[in-house]
Design a protein around this motif. Structure first.
Motif, PDB file in Angstrom:
ATOM      1  N   ALA A  64      54.718  46.828  60.512  1.00 36.83           N
ATOM      2  CA  ALA A  64      53.381  47.029  61.093  1.00 36.83           C
ATOM      3  C   ALA A  64      53.215  48.415  61.708  1.00 36.83           C
ATOM      4  CB  ALA A  64      53.109  45.959  62.157  1.00 36.83           C
ATOM      5  N   THR A  65      54.249  48.921  62.370  1.00 36.30           N
ATOM      6  CA  THR A  65      54.081  50.162  63.127  1.00 36.30           C
ATOM      7  C   THR A  65      53.732  51.357  62.240  1.00 36.30           C
ATOM      8  OG1 THR A  65      55.507  49.326  64.877  1.00 36.30           O
ATOM      9  CG2 THR A  65      55.206  51.719  64.761  1.00 36.30           C
ATOM     10  N   PRO A  66      54.412  51.593  61.090  1.00 34.32           N
ATOM     11  CA  PRO A  66      54.008  52.727  60.250  1.00 34.32           C
ATOM     12  C   PRO A  66      52.581  52.578  59.718  1.00 34.32           C
ATOM     13  CG  PRO A  66      56.125  51.837  59.545  1.00 34.32           C
ATOM     14  CD  PRO A  66      55.570  50.887  60.543  1.00 34.32           C
ATOM     15  N   ALA A  67      52.157  51.339  59.437  1.00 39.20           N
ATOM     16  CA  ALA A  67      50.786  51.128  58.971  1.00 39.20           C
ATOM     17  C   ALA A  67      49.804  51.410  60.098  1.00 39.20           C
ATOM     18  CB  ALA A  67      50.614  49.701  58.459  1.00 39.20           C
ATOM     19  N   HIS A  68      50.176  51.001  61.290  1.00 35.12           N
ATOM     20  CA  HIS A  68      49.294  51.228  62.443  1.00 35.12           C
ATOM     21  C   HIS A  68      49.040  52.723  62.650  1.00 35.12           C
ATOM     22  CE1 HIS A  68      47.470  50.490  66.326  1.00 35.12           C
ATOM     23  NE2 HIS A  68      48.250  51.411  66.849  1.00 35.12           N
ATOM     24  N   TYR A  69      50.092  53.526  62.477  1.00 35.99           N
ATOM     25  CA  TYR A  69      49.963  54.976  62.672  1.00 35.99           C
ATOM     26  C   TYR A  69      49.616  55.706  61.370  1.00 35.99           C
ATOM     27  CZ  TYR A  69      51.641  54.274  67.372  1.00 35.99           C
ATOM     28  OH  TYR A  69      51.757  53.852  68.663  1.00 35.99           O
ATOM     29  N   TYR A  73      54.298  55.386  54.121  1.00 34.94           N
ATOM     30  CA  TYR A  73      54.252  53.914  54.073  1.00 34.94           C
ATOM     31  C   TYR A  73      52.873  53.437  53.629  1.00 34.94           C
ATOM     32  CZ  TYR A  73      58.681  53.834  56.609  1.00 34.94           C
ATOM     33  OH  TYR A  73      59.990  53.982  56.959  1.00 34.94           O
ATOM     34  N   LEU A  74      52.823  52.158  53.266  1.00 32.93           N
ATOM     35  CA  LEU A  74      51.558  51.523  52.891  1.00 32.93           C
ATOM     36  C   LEU A  74      50.597  51.495  54.078  1.00 32.93           C
ATOM     37  CD1 LEU A  74      52.934  48.396  50.960  1.00 32.93           C
ATOM     38  CD2 LEU A  74      51.915  50.449  49.960  1.00 32.93           C
ATOM     39  N   THR A  75      49.330  51.699  53.792  1.00 32.38           N
ATOM     40  CA  THR A  75      48.317  51.471  54.826  1.00 32.38           C
ATOM     41  C   THR A  75      47.852  50.019  54.719  1.00 32.38           C
ATOM     42  OG1 THR A  75      46.470  52.016  53.372  1.00 32.38           O
ATOM     43  CG2 THR A  75      47.523  53.856  54.550  1.00 32.38           C
ATOM     44  N   TRP A  76      47.120  49.586  55.754  1.00 27.90           N
ATOM     45  CA  TRP A  76      46.592  48.215  55.712  1.00 27.90           C
ATOM     46  C   TRP A  76      45.633  48.045  54.534  1.00 27.90           C
ATOM     47  CZ3 TRP A  76      49.611  45.287  58.173  1.00 27.90           C
ATOM     48  CH2 TRP A  76      50.092  45.584  59.445  1.00 27.90           C
ATOM     49  N   ALA A  77      44.843  49.082  54.255  1.00 26.35           N
ATOM     50  CA  ALA A  77      43.879  48.979  53.145  1.00 26.35           C
ATOM     51  C   ALA A  77      44.603  48.819  51.809  1.00 26.35           C
ATOM     52  CB  ALA A  77      42.981  50.212  53.127  1.00 26.35           C
ATOM     53  N   MET A  78      45.717  49.543  51.624  1.00 26.10           N
ATOM     54  CA  MET A  78      46.509  49.396  50.394  1.00 26.10           C
ATOM     55  C   MET A  78      47.068  47.977  50.288  1.00 26.10           C
ATOM     56  SD  MET A  78      48.555  52.993  50.488  1.00 26.10           S
ATOM     57  CE  MET A  78      47.656  54.555  50.420  1.00 26.10           C
ATOM     58  N   MET A  79      47.585  47.465  51.401  1.00 27.81           N
ATOM     59  CA  MET A  79      48.136  46.097  51.375  1.00 27.81           C
ATOM     60  C   MET A  79      47.055  45.088  51.017  1.00 27.81           C
ATOM     61  SD  MET A  79      50.561  45.947  54.707  1.00 27.81           S
ATOM     62  CE  MET A  79      51.160  47.448  55.458  1.00 27.81           C
ATOM     63  N   LYS A  80      45.854  45.288  51.560  1.00 30.03           N
ATOM     64  CA  LYS A  80      44.753  44.362  51.263  1.00 30.03           C
ATOM     65  C   LYS A  80      44.421  44.403  49.772  1.00 30.03           C
ATOM     66  CE  LYS A  80      40.612  42.265  52.343  1.00 30.03           C
ATOM     67  NZ  LYS A  80      40.419  41.377  51.214  1.00 30.03           N
ATOM     68  N   GLU A  81      44.371  45.606  49.213  1.00 28.66           N
ATOM     69  CA  GLU A  81      44.053  45.727  47.784  1.00 28.66           C
ATOM     70  C   GLU A  81      45.132  45.058  46.932  1.00 28.66           C
ATOM     71  OE1 GLU A  81      43.269  49.786  46.615  1.00 28.66           O
ATOM     72  OE2 GLU A  81      43.506  49.281  44.484  1.00 28.66           O
ATOM     73  N   MET A  82      46.385  45.254  47.307  1.00 30.81           N
ATOM     74  CA  MET A  82      47.477  44.645  46.555  1.00 30.81           C
ATOM     75  C   MET A  82      47.449  43.119  46.687  1.00 30.81           C
ATOM     76  SD  MET A  82      50.320  47.479  47.666  1.00 30.81           S
ATOM     77  CE  MET A  82      51.757  46.795  46.837  1.00 30.81           C
TER      78      MET A  82
END
Ligand SMILES: [Zn+2]
Length: 310
Positions: free
Chosen positions: A182-187, A192-201
Motif C-alpha cells: 500500500a505505501t508505494p501506491a499511496h506515494y 510500483y503500481l498505482t491504485w488506478a493501475m491495480m483497478k484496471e487490472m
C-alpha cells in the motif's frame, strides 16, 4: 436497615479497579471475542445495590431484507479432494535488467522476451491459469478445475506488472495474481503500481491480493502492528479495486503463528510462502508452497519446473 458506609466506600473503588483490570487484560493480545467484562459481584450484605454499568442501547433492528422469490440454486460439486497438485509460479520483476544489477536483482528478474516465451509454451501445452480463489474453492467445495491448471503470482507490485506482464497475459488469454503493497501506491512511487493501475487490472480479471502495507518482516510483532499491516492492505486494495482480498503473501516468506492468527481473523482464506512445493491441502492453505522462476531459467528448466521434473 442501615447501610454500612465503610463497605460501600471500599466496594466502589474495588469494583472500579476490577473493571479496569478486566479492560486491561482484554486489550492484550490475543484479543478474545468481544464479551463485556463481568461487573464485580455486589456483596450480599449490602442492601443498597451498587450502580450497575449502563447497558448499551439496544440497536435498532435493521429491516429484514425481502427474500428473493427465485433463490439462486447452490451448485453441486463432487466431494472435494484431500489434495491437489497445481504449480503456483512465483515471479518478481519482468523487465530488462537495469544497469549495474547485482546477483540478487538478476535472479529476481525475468526478461520480457523470456516471459513471453514461457507464456507461449504454457498456451501450446494446454495450461489454464486459475486464481488462488479457484484453488481454494476446489479444495473447500470440490469446485472443478480446468485441465492443466496453473497459478501465476507476481510479488511486490512492481510497475512492470502493468507495463509488461499485464498486456502479455491478455495477449495469451491468461490471468494472474499480484501481491501488492500500500505505501508505494499511496506515494505513487514510479517503480510500483498505482491504485488506478491495480483497478484496471482487477477489472480485467487479474487478482490483486495483499503483501502487507509495507514490505517488512512480520515475525515477533505486536497484535496492533499485524492488524495494521495485514488488515490495512486488505482494506486499502478492496477500497481501490472494489474486489475482495482473500490471499496474502508473506513478505520475504517470513511468518509466525501470530501472523497466521491475524490473517484468519481478518478474513483471509490462505497465504503463500516462498517454500518449494506443488501439492496443496485444506490443512496447508496458510502455508501454500510455490515454484520460483528465476532470471537464469532457460525455457527447458522453466518447463521442467512447471511439470514437476525439476
Ligand atoms: Zn516481496
Amino acid at each position: 436497615m442501615k447501610t454500612p458506609t465503610v463497605v460501600r466506600v471500599l466496594v466502589i473503588p474495588a469494583a472500579l479497579l476490577l473493571f479496569f483490570l478486566g479492560a486491561v487484560s482484554f486489550s492484550t493480545y490475543p484479543a478474545p471475542a468481544a464479551t463485556p467484562p463481568t461487573p464485580s459481584a455486589t456483596p450480599t450484605s449490602s442492601p443498597t445495590p451498587l450502580p450497575s454499568p449502563t447497558p448499551l442501547p439496544t440497536p435498532t433492528p435493521s429491516p429484514t431484507p425481502v427474500p428473493s422469490p427465485t433463490p439462486t440454486p447452490t451448485p453441486t460439486y463432487p466431494p472435494p479432494p484431500d489434495e491437489v497438485e497445481v504449480p503456483i509460479l512465483m515471479y518478481h520483476y519482468v523487465e530488462e535488467l537495469p544497469p549495474g544489477a547485482d546477483a540478487i536483482r538478476r535472479d529476481l528478474t525475468v526478461s520480457p522476451e523470456a516471459f513471453e516465451a514461457q507464456l507461449q509454451a504454457l498456451a501450446e501445452r494446454g495450461y489454464h491459469t486459475i486464481s488462488l480463489t479457484d484453488l481454494y474453492l476446489h479444495l473447500a467445495l470440490g469446485k472443478p478445475l480446468p485441465e492443466r491448471p496453473i497459478v501465476l503470482t507476481f510479488d511486490d507490485g512492481y510497475r512492470d506488472a502493468y507495463t509488461v506482464v499485464f498486456p502479455l497475459l491478455q495477449k495469451y488469454g491468461f490471468t494472474a495474481t499480484f501481491f501488492v503493497l500500500a505505501t508505494p501506491a499511496h506515494y505513487e512511487s514510479p517503480n510500483y503500481l498505482t491504485w488506478a493501475m491495480m483497478k484496471e487490472m482487477a477489472d480485467a480479471g487479474m487478482e490483486i491480493q495483499g503483501h502487507g502495507r509495507d514490505h517488512v518482516d512480520l515475525r515477533n510483532r505486536s497484535y496492533e502492528f499485524l492488524v495494521y499491516q495485514i488488515l490495512g492492505i486488505k482494506e486499502a486494495v478492496e477500497y481501490h479495486t472494489g474486489k475482495p482480498v482473500r490471499f496474502f503473501c508473506y513478505p520475504s516468506g517470513l511468518y509466525d503463528d501470530d501472523v497466521i492468527a491475524v490473517l484468519r481473523s481478518a478474513g483471509y482464506w490462505g497465504a503463500v510462502t516462498t517454500q518449494y512445493g506443488r501439492v496443496h491441502t485444506r490443512e496447508n492453505l496458510f502455508t501454500l508452497q510455490r515454484v520460483r522462476i528465476r532470471g537464469t531459467d532457460s525455457l527447458e528448466t522453466f518447463l521442467a519446473k512447471v511439470e514437476g521434473r525439476y
